[in-house]
Design a protein around this motif. Structure first.
Motif, short mmCIF file in Angstrom:
data_model
loop_
_atom_site.label_atom_id
_atom_site.label_comp_id
_atom_site.label_asym_id
_atom_site.label_seq_id
_atom_site.Cartn_x
_atom_site.Cartn_y
_atom_site.Cartn_z
N THR A 64 -0.59 9.06 4.07
CA THR A 64 -0.99 7.81 4.20
C THR A 64 0.23 6.73 3.88
OG1 THR A 64 -2.09 7.52 2.18
CG2 THR A 64 -3.50 8.38 3.71
N SER A 65 0.80 7.30 2.72
CA SER A 65 1.72 6.28 2.50
C SER A 65 2.88 6.17 3.29
CB SER A 65 2.38 6.88 1.10
OG SER A 65 3.52 6.06 0.46
N GLY A 81 -2.84 14.99 -3.23
CA GLY A 81 -1.66 14.44 -3.59
C GLY A 81 -0.90 14.20 -2.25
N PHE A 82 -0.85 15.28 -1.73
CA PHE A 82 0.15 15.16 -0.24
C PHE A 82 -0.64 14.42 0.79
CE2 PHE A 82 2.81 18.87 -1.94
CZ PHE A 82 3.99 18.23 -1.96
N VAL A 83 -1.96 14.29 0.80
CA VAL A 83 -2.81 13.50 1.61
C VAL A 83 -2.44 12.15 1.40
CG1 VAL A 83 -5.13 12.88 2.37
CG2 VAL A 83 -4.63 15.45 2.08
N PHE A 109 7.18 11.97 6.40
CA PHE A 109 5.62 12.31 7.01
C PHE A 109 5.69 13.64 7.19
CE2 PHE A 109 3.37 12.79 10.77
CZ PHE A 109 2.01 12.36 10.19
N VAL A 110 6.69 14.30 7.91
CA VAL A 110 6.76 15.56 8.25
C VAL A 110 6.67 16.51 7.05
CG1 VAL A 110 8.16 17.48 9.48
CG2 VAL A 110 8.03 15.44 10.53
N TYR A 119 1.06 -1.42 0.01
CA TYR A 119 -0.04 0.00 -0.02
C TYR A 119 0.89 1.25 -0.12
CZ TYR A 119 -2.91 3.79 1.25
OH TYR A 119 -3.33 5.02 1.20
N GLY A 120 1.86 1.35 0.84
CA GLY A 120 2.82 2.50 1.08
C GLY A 120 3.63 2.75 -0.44
#
Length: 89
Positions: free
Chosen positions: A42-43, A36-38, A68-69, A12-13
């Motif tokens: 999640t990735s 896209g950033f959302v 993530f940051v 998934y990632g």
């Protein structure tokens, strides 16, 4: 750890990161880039979980803490911030 869960997180990632990169690279506007950033967020969450739950993938987990940051900054800039950058031609 359950091997099926680990593989699901890993794939998934990878898939979500690929889709998010495509959306951001197409430069379809602020809203699409924000979504896209959302997806990138999640990735990163999936890859952090996989990285820290699978003892052979800790490097991916650490890398995705930083990503993530960065991705959260992207969500803030493109979807949540009231400040809009002026585009000049």
């Amino acid at each position: 750890m359950n091997e099926t869960l680990l593989q699901s997180l890993q794939y998934y990632g990878a898939a979500a990161g690929t889709v998010a990169a495509l959306i951001v690279s197409l430069d379809l506007g602020r809203r699409w880039t924000g979504f896209g950033f959302v997806i990138f967020v999640t990735s990163s969450i999936a890859l952090m979980a996989w990285g820290f739950l699978d003892e052979k993938a800790q490097g991916i987990g650490l890398q995705n803490v930083a990503l993530f940051v960065i991705n959260c900054v992207g969500v803030w800039r493109y979807l949540l911030s009231k400040h809009r950058k002026q585009v000049t031609s």
